[in-house]
Design a protein around this motif. Structure first.
Motif, short mmCIF file in Angstrom:
data_model
loop_
_atom_site.label_atom_id
_atom_site.label_comp_id
_atom_site.label_asym_id
_atom_site.label_seq_id
_atom_site.Cartn_x
_atom_site.Cartn_y
_atom_site.Cartn_z
N ASP A 2 0.85 -1.19 0.00
CA ASP A 2 0.00 0.00 0.00
C ASP A 2 0.89 1.24 0.00
O ASP A 2 2.06 1.19 0.41
CB ASP A 2 -0.91 0.00 1.24
N HIS A 6 0.48 5.75 0.55
CA HIS A 6 -0.34 6.94 0.77
C HIS A 6 0.53 8.18 0.64
O HIS A 6 1.73 8.15 0.91
CB HIS A 6 -0.99 6.90 2.16
N HIS A 64 -2.75 -1.22 6.58
CA HIS A 64 -3.44 -1.57 5.33
C HIS A 64 -2.70 -2.69 4.60
O HIS A 64 -3.33 -3.63 4.11
CB HIS A 64 -3.55 -0.34 4.42
#
Ligand code: MG
Length: 397
Positions: A248, A250, A282
């Motif tokens: 993941d 971000h 995540h």
């Protein structure tokens, strides 16, 4: 006939309670170990304890009556001391000469206000909590719930000499298992009415009395095997291992807290996202869902759904842990790597691992959290964002 029935067993049981009658009164002669096969260990834990663990983990049952042959009761008490007594078991009663009589002894030992009973063979230690719940729920809704699987082999009817006389149409057959759940009042009436007419299981008795039973064709029936021979125990001794990976990323922005593995890390920027944007959590959730072949977090916690806005990812991880328990999985280990140029994460590593372990209900030694930089390269290196990777190994059985 009975032994060790708790005094005042009916006290405190809410209306509509569901109980299990766990039948283990057979001799298990085909098993050939000289003692009841339900006491036989599979990877260090007895078949019976595993069976009771699964019933308790379902959360669908308020208590259980265990039916053993008279001679096994002392053996069970020693086992309970060794492996821990399952608090779900509220009474131990002696069984009869046949399975049918043993079930009836169990049914008669239930508190008067039990509404649903799930009759379960102790030799099926791999019934998943989800399957148990589905059967109990079916009994609540339509009066009965019996796990069933399609038949793979062609079944032939044989005569007294063992000669095949007729092949049965496979598409009209299914194999039924336990737990078989019913409304207690109805099942008890069927047992009492047909006490002198042998039936192979409770579903057959119920059918005789009421015409049909409701089948629960659940995917978990596949591994709900009955331990009959040492070979079954041997093959069951190999746990199913599955691996998953997660990744993941971000974006880092101003005006947001930086949350990694549930730790609020002091920094001038934070990760942008619908939830708390805990990139490490995540990645780990995706690894766990991947290992279970349940897709990804986007499928379970869609970011369009307002209920997940600003939610703690540790809370979501807790929910994923619940899905694992439902499916009968436990975590062997997980390894999480956070990729970030700044800030220095080492001082927070121990707390991060603690948080993950706590949310998953595992020991901290099961979890590893580490961090790396990219030596200034890429979006992580330039401080535009952070990414994380995770690998998880889960096991079942
Ligand atoms: Mg994410």
């Amino acid at each position: 006939m009975t032994a060790g029935i708790a005094n005042g067993i009916a006290e405190g049981i809410a209306n509509g309670a569901a109980w299990a009658v766990v039948v283990a009164a057979g001799r298990g002669e085909r098993f050939g170990v000289g003692y009841n096969k339900v006491f036989h260990p599979i990877r260090g834990r007895s078949v019976l304890s595993r069976c009771l663990d699964a019933l308790a983990a379902s959360g669908a049952l308020d208590g259980a009556v265990l039916v053993l042959s008279e001679r096994d009761i002392a053996f069970y008490e020693r086992l309970a001391q060794r492996e821990g007594a399952n608090p779900l078991v509220r009474a131990v009663v002696a069984g009869g000469a046949s399975r049918q009589q043993s079930v009836l002894s169990g049914l008669r030992a239930l508190p008067g206000d039990v509404r649903v009973v799930a009759v379960h063979d102790a030799a099926r230690p791999f019934a998943s909590p989800a399957l148990i719940r589905a059967c109990v729920q079916s009994a609540r809704e339509v009066g009965s719930g019996v796990p069933a699987t399609p038949v793979r082999d062609t079944i032939h009817e044989i005569d007294g000499q063992g000669r095949a006389r007729r092949a049965l149409a496979r598409d009209r057959l299914c194999a039924v298992q336990t737990p078989q759940a019913f409304l207690l009042r109805q099942l008890l009436a069927a047992h009492e009415r047909y006490a002198d007419q042998p039936a192979t299981d409770d579903a057959a008795l119920y059918q005789r009395a009421y015409g049909e039973v409701h089948l629960v064709m659940h995917p978990d029936c596949e591994r709900n095997i009955k331990i009959t021979t040492p070979r079954d125990a041997e093959s069951a001794a190999q746990p199913e291992m599955r691996v998953g990976t997660g990744h993941d990323a971000h974006r880092l922005v101003e005006g947001r807290p930086l949350v990694l593995c549930g730790v609020r890390v002091p920094f001038e920027k934070g990760l942008l996202g619908h939830s708390d944007a805990d990139v490490a959590c995540h990645a780990l959730m995706d690894a766990l869902l991947g290992a279970m072949a349940l897709g990804d977090i986007g499928r379970h916690f869609p970011d369009r759904d307002p209920q997940y806005e600003g939610i703690s990812s540790i809370e979501l991880l807790r929910r994923v842990a619940g899905m694992m328990r439902d499916q009968g999985y436990s975590l062997a280990n997980a390894d999480v790597t956070i990729v970030a140029q700044r800030p220095r994460l080492v001082p927070h590593m121990a707390e991060m691992a603690q948080n993950l372990a706590h949310a998953l209900g595992v020991g901290v030694e099961t979890i590893n959290v580490k961090a790396t930089t990219t030596e200034g390269m890429g979006f992580e290196g330039e401080g535009l964002g952070m990414s994380a990777q995770a690998a998880a190994l889960i096991r079942r059985g």
